[in-house]
Design an enzyme around this catalytic site. Structure first.
Site, short mmCIF file in Angstrom:
data_model
loop_
_atom_site.label_atom_id
_atom_site.label_comp_id
_atom_site.label_asym_id
_atom_site.label_seq_id
_atom_site.Cartn_x
_atom_site.Cartn_y
_atom_site.Cartn_z
N LEU A 1 -83.23 12.51 -75.49
CA LEU A 1 -82.19 12.46 -74.78
C LEU A 1 -81.69 11.06 -75.06
CD1 LEU A 1 -80.19 12.88 -72.24
CD2 LEU A 1 -82.04 11.79 -70.73
N SER A 2 -80.09 10.85 -75.17
CA SER A 2 -79.38 9.66 -75.18
C SER A 2 -79.73 8.79 -76.18
CB SER A 2 -79.66 9.01 -73.71
OG SER A 2 -78.52 7.94 -73.52
#
Length: 312
Positions: free
Chosen positions: A137-138
């Protein structure tokens, strides 16, 4: 140092869930100075698959596991987990340094640390080398792009959630601009940078891309850039092979001539920055919290299914 998230700390999940992970103490050289966590289900058979899970900024490996529910998947479907973890000495916001030249090239920095972790888990637990996957994520999604580019021979598949394409930035100012959707290299430039990351000539990992349409931290144009980069690599047309709806959200698929799905994309309408979750009912995993967003679809489950990890 770059934070792909707001400066609040994710606190989801119970203490008992957070304590599920163990330390991987030794894994060769560690030029990126990362920590490593693992989750090995009891009685894991030889030849099991491995999933590498990369947390986002302002998260620990355990917090992300609680939110996304990967250890639940591991228990149900007999999967080993490796969860590399950033240290504040490297990045105050605990983000992986995906844009730093020293941490985005093969044979150096954080990518080499993660590659050595993978090799250790493979050796320790008899992992099937043909079934190693990676997701994040991210900043973890951006580092997933880095790992797929710099070690494509290691991974059968990847999944990038609210991340950025490989080679989109090599300085902090450029990274900040790319996050906001400004100044991205062209599709051809991104393809060239991906191809030049190694001497690998294929086969290439399959890829799942997830992004919220209302992401205010990493603009959704980055998902389109990732798709363009990897479609070119696989020699796929811009037009998807099929489009359908899953739990109310659009899923686009690009397949090869034999109808094998090589790339999928989920666009989560109205979702801000985070990992899409379904925490109640059938095929539900994880726990909602900061950047772990209840939107009635479990990215964790569908990614595992795309990779062929879900038992029929």
């Amino acid at each position: 140092m770059l934070n792909l998230m707001d400066p609040s700390t994710y606190m989801g999940g119970s203490n008992s869930q957070k304590d599920r992970l163990a330390d991987l103490q030794e894994f060769g050289s560690n030029p990126g100075d990362l920590n490593a966590k693992i989750y090995i289900p009891a009685g894991l058979p030889a030849g099991a698959p491995l999933v590498v899970v990369l947390h986002g900024s302002d998260q620990t490996a355990a917090e992300y596991d609680v939110g996304a529910g990967w250890s639940e998947i591991a228990d149900l479907y007999r999967v080993a987990l490796l969860l590399p973890e950033q240290r504040r000495v490297n990045n105050l916001m605990l983000g992986f340094n995906w844009f730093e030249p020293d941490d985005s090239n093969r044979g150096a920095g954080e990518p080499l640390s993660i590659r050595h972790m993978v090799e250790q888990v493979v050796s320790d637990h008899g992992i099937d080398r043909q079934r190693i996957f990676i997701t994040g994520l991210s900043s973890g999604g951006a580092m997933t792009s880095v790992m797929l580019a710099t070690y494509p021979e290691t991974f059968a598949g990847g999944a990038i959630i609210a991340g950025l394409p490989y080679g989109s930035a090599d300085t902090l100012p450029a990274a900040l601009l790319r996050m906001k959707g400004h100044g991205s290299p062209t599709e051809q430039q991104l393809e060239t940078r991906l191809r030049n990351a190694t001497s690998h000539e294929g086969p290439w990992p399959i890829l799942s891309v997830w992004h919220g349409s209302d992401d205010q931290t990493v603009d959704a144009s980055n998902a389109a850039a990732i798709l363009g980069q990897w479609r070119a690599l696989h020699g796929l047309d811009q037009k998807p092979s099929s489009t359908h709806t899953v739990n109310g959200y659009s899923r686009r698929v690009w397949s090869d001539a034999g109808d094998r799905e090589l790339i999928e994309e989920f666009s989560i309408t109205g979702m801000d920055h985070g990992t899409p979750l379904k925490t109640q009912g059938k095929n539900s995993f994880g726990s909602s919290g900061d950047y772990m967003l209840e939107v009635n679809i479990s990215s964790t489950f569908h990614i595992a299914d795309f990779w062929g990890l879900i038992a029929t």
